[in-house]
Structures are given as C-alpha cells and as structure tokens.
Write an enzyme that holds these catalytic residues in place. Sequence first.
Site, PDB file in Angstrom:
ATOM      1  N   VAL A 219       0.873  -1.179   0.000  1.00  0.00           N
ATOM      2  CA  VAL A 219       0.000   0.000   0.000  1.00  0.00           C
ATOM      3  C   VAL A 219       0.909   1.228   0.000  1.00  0.00           C
ATOM      4  O   VAL A 219       1.460   1.618   1.018  1.00  0.00           O
ATOM      5  CB  VAL A 219      -0.935  -0.001   1.217  1.00  0.00           C
ATOM      6  CG1 VAL A 219      -1.821   1.228   1.201  1.00  0.00           C
ATOM      7  CG2 VAL A 219      -1.778  -1.271   1.219  1.00  0.00           C
ATOM      8  N   ASP A 396       5.436   1.511   2.512  1.00  0.00           N
ATOM      9  CA  ASP A 396       4.333   0.554   2.521  1.00  0.00           C
ATOM     10  C   ASP A 396       3.515   0.816   3.788  1.00  0.00           C
ATOM     11  O   ASP A 396       3.956   0.519   4.909  1.00  0.00           O
ATOM     12  CB  ASP A 396       4.883  -0.878   2.516  1.00  0.00           C
ATOM     13  CG  ASP A 396       3.773  -1.910   2.377  1.00  0.00           C
ATOM     14  OD1 ASP A 396       2.597  -1.544   2.548  1.00  0.00           O
ATOM     15  OD2 ASP A 396       4.103  -3.077   2.076  1.00  0.00           O
ATOM     16  N   HIS A 397       2.341   1.380   3.585  1.00  0.00           N
ATOM     17  CA  HIS A 397       1.546   1.823   4.733  1.00  0.00           C
ATOM     18  C   HIS A 397       1.100   0.669   5.618  1.00  0.00           C
ATOM     19  O   HIS A 397       0.700   0.852   6.757  1.00  0.00           O
ATOM     20  CB  HIS A 397       0.325   2.621   4.241  1.00  0.00           C
ATOM     21  CG  HIS A 397      -0.057   3.729   5.157  1.00  0.00           C
ATOM     22  ND1 HIS A 397      -0.044   3.598   6.534  1.00  0.00           N
ATOM     23  CD2 HIS A 397      -0.457   5.002   4.903  1.00  0.00           C
ATOM     24  CE1 HIS A 397      -0.436   4.728   7.071  1.00  0.00           C
ATOM     25  NE2 HIS A 397      -0.684   5.622   6.120  1.00  0.00           N
ATOM     26  N   ARG A 398       1.166  -0.533   5.076  1.00  0.00           N
ATOM     27  CA  ARG A 398       0.792  -1.688   5.901  1.00  0.00           C
ATOM     28  C   ARG A 398       1.761  -1.837   7.070  1.00  0.00           C
ATOM     29  O   ARG A 398       1.426  -2.395   8.106  1.00  0.00           O
ATOM     30  CB  ARG A 398       0.806  -2.975   5.062  1.00  0.00           C
ATOM     31  CG  ARG A 398      -0.215  -2.988   3.924  1.00  0.00           C
ATOM     32  CD  ARG A 398      -0.043  -4.243   3.110  1.00  0.00           C
ATOM     33  NE  ARG A 398       1.337  -4.394   2.635  1.00  0.00           N
ATOM     34  CZ  ARG A 398       1.842  -5.512   2.132  1.00  0.00           C
ATOM     35  NH1 ARG A 398       1.074  -6.589   2.019  1.00  0.00           N
ATOM     36  NH2 ARG A 398       3.077  -5.566   1.731  1.00  0.00           N
ATOM     37  N   VAL A 399       2.981  -1.360   6.876  1.00  0.00           N
ATOM     38  CA  VAL A 399       4.015  -1.554   7.890  1.00  0.00           C
ATOM     39  C   VAL A 399       4.421  -0.218   8.517  1.00  0.00           C
ATOM     40  O   VAL A 399       4.608  -0.121   9.729  1.00  0.00           O
ATOM     41  CB  VAL A 399       5.246  -2.249   7.266  1.00  0.00           C
ATOM     42  CG1 VAL A 399       6.366  -2.390   8.286  1.00  0.00           C
ATOM     43  CG2 VAL A 399       4.859  -3.607   6.694  1.00  0.00           C
TER      44      VAL A 399
END
Lengths: 427, 320
Positions: A219, A396-399
Amino acid sequence: MPEFKLPAIGEGVVEGEIVRWLKQPGDAVSANEAIVEVMTDKATVEIPSPRDAIVQEIVAAEGTIAAVGEVIALFGDSAVVPASKPTPAAPPPAPAPISPAAAPVAAAPTNGAGKVLATPAARAHAREHGIDLAAVSGDRGRVTKADVLRAQATPTPTPTPTPTPTPTSAPAVAQAPAPAPTPVVRRDLGAPAADETIPFRGMRRIIADGLKKSYSTAVHYTYVEQVDVSKLVEVRKQAKNAAAEQGVALSYLPFIVKAVVLALKRYPIVNAELDEANAQVIVRKRYNIGIATATDNGLMVPVLHDADRLSLLDVAREIDRLSNAARAMKASRDELTGSTFTITSLGAIGGVLATPILNYPEVGILGVHAIRKTPVVDDNDNIVIGHLMNLSVSLDHRVVDGFEGASFLQEVRRYLEDPTLLLLAGI
Amino acid sequence: MSVLTSLSEMMAQLLREDRRRVVLGEDARDGGMLGLSRTCIADGTLRERVIATPLSPTTAVAHAAGLARGGARPILVFASPLGLLEGLAGLREAARLGWRTGQSAAVPLLMVTPSGPGFGLGEEAAEAIEATLARVPGLRVLCAGQPAEAAAWLHAAAQLDDDDAVPTVLVLPRRVLLADTDEALPDLGRACTSAARIRDGQAATVFAWGETVQVALDAVAHAQIDAAVVDVGCLAPLDAATLVAEAKATGKIVIAHAGPAAGGLGAELAALFADQAILHLDAPITRVTGADAPLSAALEAQAVPTVARVAEAIAHVANY
C-alpha cells in the site's frame, strides 16, 4: 536421447528465462562450454554443457520460463549432424519440401551481432529481389536460398495505406455563402512507418513482474520534503578534491546513503519487510542499500551490502563498481539481491518529486531529486541563495505509518542539512 | 569385355589409324605390364612400332619427347605412376618444350599411367598422382572415369594434332582398369578437355573424376537425393567455364576424389567455386577424399572415398 535439464543456478532459484541459445541444433558443444543464457531475477548467467554432445533439439525456446530440472534441450548421441546422417537401411530424407504452409515464424538466425547467418546464394537472391533477410526464418540455424524462396512465396501482409484526407467541400447551402474551410494539408512524408514490435521478455518482463507484484501488494504512499543542502554542497565541494586524490569521484549519493543508514537505525521499521504468510514483520538488522541504476537493458538494482560498515569513500567506490557491473550485465546474483532499502536517484534529471515504486518486499524507497539554487529566507529573514533538493520517500503503509515515515525522512533531512552530524556519527 | 582388353585393342587401333604412332614402355615388347601393347605385338604389322624402354623413366620420357619432336606420335605407357614421379625432370622439360621454343616446337607426346588402389600395392596407390602432375606447367592431365569410356579416353587423348600438340598424361585408375564393361564406347562423345555432367540433378552437385565417378553415381542412388554428377575428366587445365556453370546450378557442392584432401585438386576446385560462384553457393563446399596418410597394402582401399561417405556429404549439403 540424453536430456539437458535446467540446472540449479543458485540458492532459492526455482526458474529462469531462456534468454539466448548459444548453440543451435546440429552444433557440437564440449563439456563446460556455454550453451545457453538464462536470466534469473536480474542476473543473466551462461549455463555450461555438462558434457561433450551434439545439440539435437531445443525444447525451451528463447523467451520461455523454464523451471529448474525441466528439460530444455535434447542431446544427440553421435558426433554426426542429424540432418546429414545417412542410414544404410533408411536413406537420408529428401530435402525439406518447400511448402507455403510452413510459414516462417522464427526470426532469422544471426551471429549474435545482428548479422543474419545466410549462405551467399541466399544473400544474392534476397538482394536481387529486395527481400529483408532478417525477416526470413532459417530453422536450421542459417538462412539458405530455399528459405528465401519460401519467404518470397509467402507474401507478408502489406500495411494498408492511410487514406489521404481529402478536403471536405463546403455544404451546398444556397443562402449561406460561407467561406469554405481551409483544408488541412498534411505534408507528404511518404507512407507512415510501421509500428515497431519489441519482444516483451528478458529483463523487461522481469522488471515488469517485480513492479506489478510490488504495486498490487504494497500500500504505497509518498511523502516529500524539501532539504536545504547548502552546507552539504560546500562540504562535498571540498571533499571532492580530497577524494579525487584517492581516485574516487565523490558524488552526493554516498552522503545520502550514509544519512539513510543512520535514519534507518533510528527508525528500524523502515528497514523491514512484511512476511504475510507467517503474519510477522521482519525488521532487518543489516543495512543493504539497493541503488536503482538505469542500464541499456532496463532498470537494475545492484546492492550495497552492509553500507553501515563502509566508509564514505568505500561507499562511493562500491556504488561506482556496482553500477558499472550492472550496466555491463556483469553483476553477480549476490550483487543484485538482498537489499533492505532502496535509493533511486536520477541525478541531474532528478526533477522535483516522484512516486517511487517499492522494491518489493522492502517497505521503503527514497527518491532523490535534483539540487537547484533557490531563494531562501534565512534565520535573519534575509533572502539568500540556497541549494535545495527534494526527497520523495515511498513507504508501505501496511508496515510504516505516516508518522514513522515522515519522521524517517526528517531524520534523513537532518543529516543532510547539517553534515556535521554525519561527521559526528562517524561516517 | 575387360577394360584392359578394350584398351589393348584401342592401342592397336590407334597405331592403325596413324602410322606416326609408336608405343613405348618397359616390357612393351612383351605386351607391357598392363598388357596394353599385347594386341599390337600380336599383330605383325604393328609390332615394329612397339619400343621397349630401359628402366629409366627420365630417359624414357626424353626419348619419347624426342620422337615427338621428330614427327612421331609416341604413346609412352608406364607400369606405375612412380615412373612419372621418377621421370619428373624429363616430364617437366617435355611439358615446357613448346613454351621454351615460342610454341614452335610441338610435342605431341601421350603418356599413360595407372593410378590409385586396386592392385593391392598400398603405398603409392594411396597417392593422387594427378595432383602432382596438374602442377607441372604446360602439361595436360586427363583422367578416365567410367569403365565404358576408358578406351574412348585413350582414343581422345591420343588425338594430338599439330594444332593441339600438348604433352598429355592420361591417368587410368587401377579400379577402372580392373573393371569389366558391357560396351566399350569407341568415342568419348565430347572433347577430352571438357568437364561433363553425366547425371542430372537439382538438389546438389557432385564433382568427381577417375574411380570416384562411379562412387559418386552409387552415392547419389544410395542417398536417394536428386543430385547431379559431373565428371571433371580434364584435371589440367581445368574446364573452368563448365565447372563453374555446374557449380552455380545447385550451389550445393560435394567434391569427391581419391588420394589425400590436403593439397589435392578438390581444394583447387573449391577455390575456383569460391572465386567465381560465390553468390550461388548455398552450403559449405564439402570434400570427401581418401585418407591423408600413407596406407599399407591391406588398407589401400581407404585411398578412395566410400559410397556411404559421399552419400553422407550429399545429404549434408542438400539438407543444409
């Protein structure tokens, strides 16, 4: 008939793309002689033949992806070219029938430098009849006169000429003597050139596959900051001469690498990857910085391993060595894998901002933009000339949440705006 | 009829046709080691024109060349090509005598020699005497191919008229000498200085001479490929115009000949085609020859390419 299987090329490599066969059916190959070029990730390796043999048949055509252990070619038993091996019981076959059904599909065989391998008779006939030898397929590793005659008998579809636009006449309206519109005239530059077709394989496909996976999985979000590198410009100007004495052309990139490594140490979550299968985030403790490099063959990312353990000058030396190796397609597999964070810099054409795509499965990539002289308001409210550079970081917005991401980039900025901090950090 | 018998009879016919002709050779008065003067000896009217020579080839060549200069039409028969090699000094002098005298001295001298394997001799039988002879300036070198044409070759080679009095060697391959023929052709039907296509074909062209002509014909049949066969026939000077035209016709060339490949006339032909037919070549010019090594008597057959090897070469170029 002995089979030639794609050997295990390296740890974790399960498949490779057949880039180029260095031997054709009928060719003799000796043990340890290169027979095929196979591309894995981004390294192209030459696979040697395990023994003396005659190449009987190529099973995996160029451009196909073959799994390790898959049969990619068949070897003949004898040292006799199959096509010319007479058997007393069954005489050799008559010359291949010249059949228009056998439409040429493969490209003409070349010597590797683009020159078509054709017999003199084939060349003379092609020249006489204006046939492009490169478009004639030679399925026996060469173009013979019979191949040219076959190609001549199978005309290629001629592109339909674009209709010449005719000036539209004015509508016949009696009461409105409107002036006829000026016809649009296109200059006659001959028939438009036909579209060019570039095979989508090799490096291009590997790059595409990697980016597709990255873009559809991670993301992405991008955060941009302006950095005043006026002091760094001064420092670098002075250090450049000293470095030159040691044979190093010192650019800004080594400073940026160092700043990034220091920032990563402070914000370790940016030096990480998401292991979805095991529901865990792996935070890397090595600082292997990928350096995105433009090459004639496309984007490659050689890796500066353990950048935290290299001196500034050694970082410069390594970047120089690795990018040269990548451009020459000589980079080893190890030199192209294992990065934990990537920097992409286009130098003088770096622009103002970009949205870098993550080098999956990494969670951060830093885009470096051009340094430009810009009016800057200093602490005393005076307008001075500053050297400004933008940095775009994609995460990566997930992380990595926005706060960590922004903090990371501010940390990078801090080091670059005040090189003294770099000095104190012991670069 | 055996080819040897047809040759013996042709020799007698030649003496009857032209009273200036004489036959010379070791043991010629006893019919000769090949029996080529046997019919002449048996005919009392011809016997006086059969002359025995001493065991000195140079002397024999000098003697025959002198007779030729003196107005005779000598036919010097050798029992072995070694005689020509031993007599090379005399041969070279005879060959250039015309040039030396500004072409005013015609040398209507015919020499006949066996060559190649067939008698179980080994050694010289594995050599290709024609390659050595073809390099002697001024000498015409002919080689009989098909057995039925052997006598006709002798007849044609002996036609050394004043306007064509070129010192000539006719090579008779031993395999050809030992063959039988249903019908010995009285006339070659072409100039002996010409190459001739003896089998038509589109897929490839085999150039051969001597005993290899029959090998080439058999190889084409074996390979079941529509290949032409050209009997080169005249090895010096080469009939370049015909040879090049034949090479251009298919562009796929096999050259088959006895003796070693190295320095052989096959290389000369290949160079000729590379030079004058390059744009027509559609496959590598492929030579099939005898062994490049001395051969014992037991192995002398290896001096001639086999049908299988020539067939393989034909298939190679035809399917190239």
